[in-house]
Design an enzyme around this catalytic site. Structure first.
Site, PDB file in Angstrom:
ATOM      1  N   SER A 136      -5.718  -0.990   3.578  1.00 58.43           N
ATOM      2  CA  SER A 136      -4.675  -0.476   2.699  1.00 58.43           C
ATOM      3  C   SER A 136      -4.550   1.016   2.984  1.00 58.43           C
ATOM      4  O   SER A 136      -5.522   1.759   2.835  1.00 58.43           O
ATOM      5  CB  SER A 136      -5.094  -0.715   1.246  1.00 58.43           C
ATOM      6  OG  SER A 136      -4.227  -0.030   0.367  1.00 58.43           O
ATOM      7  N   LYS A 162      -1.610  -2.801   5.026  1.00 63.29           N
ATOM      8  CA  LYS A 162      -0.734  -2.649   3.846  1.00 63.29           C
ATOM      9  C   LYS A 162      -0.418  -1.174   3.688  1.00 63.29           C
ATOM     10  O   LYS A 162      -1.300  -0.319   3.830  1.00 63.29           O
ATOM     11  CB  LYS A 162      -1.446  -3.259   2.645  1.00 63.29           C
ATOM     12  CG  LYS A 162      -1.449  -2.488   1.351  1.00 63.29           C
ATOM     13  CD  LYS A 162      -1.991  -3.358   0.209  1.00 63.29           C
ATOM     14  CE  LYS A 162      -2.515  -2.507  -0.928  1.00 63.29           C
ATOM     15  NZ  LYS A 162      -3.077  -3.311  -2.023  1.00 63.29           N
ATOM     16  N   LYS A 164       1.204   1.834   1.239  1.00 63.20           N
ATOM     17  CA  LYS A 164       1.628   2.216  -0.103  1.00 63.20           C
ATOM     18  C   LYS A 164       3.049   2.752  -0.010  1.00 63.20           C
ATOM     19  O   LYS A 164       3.355   3.539   0.908  1.00 63.20           O
ATOM     20  CB  LYS A 164       0.697   3.300  -0.655  1.00 63.20           C
ATOM     21  CG  LYS A 164      -0.714   2.802  -0.944  1.00 63.20           C
ATOM     22  CD  LYS A 164      -0.741   1.874  -2.144  1.00 63.20           C
ATOM     23  CE  LYS A 164      -2.151   1.397  -2.438  1.00 63.20           C
ATOM     24  NZ  LYS A 164      -2.216   0.464  -3.564  1.00 63.20           N
ATOM     25  N   ASP A 189       2.862  -2.033  -0.945  1.00 62.49           N
ATOM     26  CA  ASP A 189       2.375  -2.052  -2.331  1.00 62.49           C
ATOM     27  C   ASP A 189       2.932  -0.830  -3.052  1.00 62.49           C
ATOM     28  O   ASP A 189       2.670   0.308  -2.653  1.00 62.49           O
ATOM     29  CB  ASP A 189       0.838  -2.009  -2.323  1.00 62.49           C
ATOM     30  CG  ASP A 189       0.242  -2.098  -3.723  1.00 62.49           C
ATOM     31  OD1 ASP A 189       0.999  -2.254  -4.703  1.00 62.49           O
ATOM     32  OD2 ASP A 189      -1.005  -2.004  -3.832  1.00 62.49           O
ATOM     33  N   GLU A 216       4.091  -6.016  -2.845  1.00 63.39           N
ATOM     34  CA  GLU A 216       3.122  -6.076  -3.947  1.00 63.39           C
ATOM     35  C   GLU A 216       3.545  -5.162  -5.100  1.00 63.39           C
ATOM     36  O   GLU A 216       3.819  -3.980  -4.888  1.00 63.39           O
ATOM     37  CB  GLU A 216       1.747  -5.662  -3.385  1.00 63.39           C
ATOM     38  CG  GLU A 216       0.609  -5.731  -4.382  1.00 63.39           C
ATOM     39  CD  GLU A 216      -0.736  -5.350  -3.736  1.00 63.39           C
ATOM     40  OE1 GLU A 216      -0.837  -5.351  -2.482  1.00 63.39           O
ATOM     41  OE2 GLU A 216      -1.661  -5.035  -4.486  1.00 63.39           O
ATOM     42  N   ASP A 241      -0.183  -7.720  -8.701  1.00 61.50           N
ATOM     43  CA  ASP A 241      -1.514  -7.113  -8.830  1.00 61.50           C
ATOM     44  C   ASP A 241      -1.664  -6.698 -10.304  1.00 61.50           C
ATOM     45  O   ASP A 241      -2.136  -7.489 -11.137  1.00 61.50           O
ATOM     46  CB  ASP A 241      -1.611  -5.927  -7.841  1.00 61.50           C
ATOM     47  CG  ASP A 241      -2.901  -5.125  -7.930  1.00 61.50           C
ATOM     48  OD1 ASP A 241      -3.718  -5.397  -8.822  1.00 61.50           O
ATOM     49  OD2 ASP A 241      -3.114  -4.198  -7.110  1.00 61.50           O
ATOM     50  N   LYS A 265      -8.234  -9.272  -8.079  1.00 58.66           N
ATOM     51  CA  LYS A 265      -9.225  -8.191  -8.102  1.00 58.66           C
ATOM     52  C   LYS A 265     -10.256  -8.544  -9.151  1.00 58.66           C
ATOM     53  O   LYS A 265      -9.911  -8.812 -10.310  1.00 58.66           O
ATOM     54  CB  LYS A 265      -8.579  -6.855  -8.468  1.00 58.66           C
ATOM     55  CG  LYS A 265      -7.908  -6.165  -7.296  1.00 58.66           C
ATOM     56  CD  LYS A 265      -7.439  -4.775  -7.653  1.00 58.66           C
ATOM     57  CE  LYS A 265      -6.575  -4.260  -6.502  1.00 58.66           C
ATOM     58  NZ  LYS A 265      -5.794  -3.090  -6.893  1.00 58.66           N
ATOM     59  N   GLY A 293      -8.778  -4.645  -3.480  1.00 56.92           N
ATOM     60  CA  GLY A 293      -9.918  -3.734  -3.616  1.00 56.92           C
ATOM     61  C   GLY A 293      -9.582  -2.532  -4.476  1.00 56.92           C
ATOM     62  O   GLY A 293      -8.413  -2.232  -4.725  1.00 56.92           O
TER      63      GLY A 293
HETATM   64  O1  OSB Z   1      -3.076  -1.356  -5.765  1.00 49.60           O
HETATM   65  O2  OSB Z   1      -4.433  -2.345  -4.477  1.00 49.60           O
HETATM   66  C1  OSB Z   1      -4.128  -1.347  -5.143  1.00 49.60           C
HETATM   67  C2  OSB Z   1      -6.706   1.408  -4.506  1.00 49.60           C
HETATM   68  C3  OSB Z   1      -6.789   1.985  -5.758  1.00 49.60           C
HETATM   69  C4  OSB Z   1      -5.980   1.495  -6.768  1.00 49.60           C
HETATM   70  C5  OSB Z   1      -5.102   0.434  -6.531  1.00 49.60           C
HETATM   71  C6  OSB Z   1      -5.027  -0.155  -5.282  1.00 49.60           C
HETATM   72  C7  OSB Z   1      -5.830   0.371  -4.254  1.00 49.60           C
HETATM   73  C8  OSB Z   1      -5.772  -0.112  -2.886  1.00 49.60           C
HETATM   74  C9  OSB Z   1      -6.988   0.079  -2.028  1.00 49.60           C
HETATM   75  O3  OSB Z   1      -4.776  -0.582  -2.392  1.00 49.60           O
HETATM   76  C10 OSB Z   1      -7.575  -1.193  -1.583  1.00 49.60           C
HETATM   77  C11 OSB Z   1      -8.922  -0.964  -0.945  1.00 49.60           C
HETATM   78  O4  OSB Z   1      -8.955  -0.697   0.256  1.00 49.60           O
HETATM   79  O5  OSB Z   1      -9.952  -1.030  -1.655  1.00 49.60           O
HETATM   80 MG    MG Z   2      -2.060  -3.196  -5.462  1.00 48.27          MG
END
Ligand code: OSB
Ligand code: MG
Length: 371
Positions: A136, A162, A164, A189, A216, A241, A265, A293
């Site tokens: 991510s 992924k 952001k 995401d 997402e 999520d 999660k 995560g």
């Molecule tokens: O939305 O998945 C999310 C990290 C912090 C808060 C929200 C998210 C995330 C990640 C990181 O996308 C995922 C990871 O590599 O742990």
């Molecule tokens: Mg997310």
């Protein structure tokens, strides 16, 4: 089984690379490690992977500390239980506070599997001996910086990336990533950053032509209707999520047609027991799942790897290797990936040893409770 001693350890680790989402940026993380011991002296570890600020979820490190210290640990210490699935019943009166509950729940599962001499993955019903990891990537200062990050992780062998996104940082970065990496499994995401204005919905619809494996959480967590409306309009699967904190949320979202993919999660759902239940419910509705995560340290990360070994986790999970995030992790060995694949440990419990000296050296605050 009876927990006779419990402690909380607030541990700070620096991130190797600054991470920016639609809401905030982080250079280091403070997570709370939970340690439960039973009469035999065996120690089970869990991790409360809450962010410091209430921007992803309403919880913060401080609320987690308060709820764990005042309600969850007192409910668990001294109580008798046979199966970790019973532990959530000990704090049934506490509403919400999923991240705090998840950390204590993971510690109970770890202690139980360790005592039974089985791996956490086996205890949870896992069937795979390895899991596929994605990465991510945060919002970067420029598109070139983003492409460099994508290239670095593709070169390391990760098969899914992924990105952001946020209003104003969506179609351009996706177009650039897609044209540089035509065959990459790519998804985005938004962490709920989009509203329902014509302009913002148009940008989301425009993403439909880039072959993304999912979009997402485009809209606010409680806005299931907006997700359902978007899903009717686009081919790309909508993944939820932040909208799904409980099995009831999932049932409602399924009835509304608000998702085609679920991000599970452990933290958001309040523990491994509820995460397995969400996996089972999604499977009944033919909804593929993957494990999301929260930049977990090695304890939470090992739990995520174990969970990802269940049969319904057919999409790559955010269980990248420790070195994507941290110079040194709290477990030995750290979590490693080879060509984007993480082996599921077969040893008892987490299958990784917590480096207690390093935890102690990195901890900012600690508290203990005895029966
Ligand atoms: O939305 O998945 C999310 C990290 C912090 C808060 C929200 C998210 C995330 C990640 C990181 O996308 C995922 C990871 O590599 O742990
Ligand atoms: Mg997310």
């Amino acid at each position: 089984m009876r927990v006779t001693h419990a402690s909380l350890h607030l541990v700070r680790l620096p991130l190797v690379h600054r991470f920016r989402t639609s809401s905030h940026a982080k250079d280091h993380l403070d997570h709370i490690l939970v340690r439960l011991t039973d009469e035999s002296g065996a120690a089970g570890w869990g991790e409360i992977a809450s962010a410091s600020d209430p921007f992803y979820s309403p919880e913060t490190v401080d609320t987690c500390w308060l709820v764990a210290e005042r309600y969850l640990l007192p409910a668990v210490v001294g109580a008798r239980w046979e199966d970790p699935a019973e532990v959530a019943g000990l704090w049934a009166k506490v509403r919400g506070h999923q991240f705090a509950k998840a950390g204590v729940d993971i510690a109970a599962w770890t202690l139980w599997s360790l005592s039974g001499g089985v791996s956490l993955a086996t205890a949870l019903g896992g069937v795979r001996d390895s899991v596929v990891a994605g990465v991510s990537l945060g919002i970067e200062p420029t598109i070139d910086d983003l492409l460099a990050q994508v290239g670095k992780h593709v070169d390391a062998g990760y098969p899914r990336v992924k990105l952001k996104i946020a209003p104003g940082w969506d179609v351009e970065p996706v177009r650039a990533a897609r044209s540089s990496f035509p065959d990459l499994q790519l998804h985005v995401d938004a962490n709920g950053a989009y509203g329902e204005s014509e302009e913002e919905v148009r940008a989301l619809r425009a993403l439909d032509e880039y072959g993304l494996s999912m979009i997402e959480q485009p809209f606010a967590p409680r806005n299931l209707l907006a997700h359902a409306a978007l899903q009717r309009d686009i081919e790309t699967p909508v993944c939820l999520d932040e909208s799904i904190d409980t099995l009831d949320d999932l049932r409602t979202a399924v009835v509304l047609g608000a998702l085609k993919v679920l991000n599970i999660k452990v933290s958001r759902l309040g523990g491994l027991g509820p995460a397995v239940a969400a996996h089972d419910l999604a499977a009944e509705h033919d909804i593929p799942v993957w494990c999301g995560g929260m930049h977990e340290f090695g304890v939470g990360r090992a739990a995520n790897v174990a969970l990802s070994s269940l049969p319904g986790f057919t999409l790559p999970s955010d269980v990248s290797a420790s070195d994507k995030y941290y110079e040194r992790d709290v477990v030995t060995p750290p979590i490693t990936a080879s060509a984007g694949v993480v082996e599921v440990p077969t040893g008892p419990g987490l299958g990784h040893v917590v480096d207690e000296a390093f935890v102690q050296a990195s901890e900012v605050r600690t508290v203990e409770l005895r029966a």
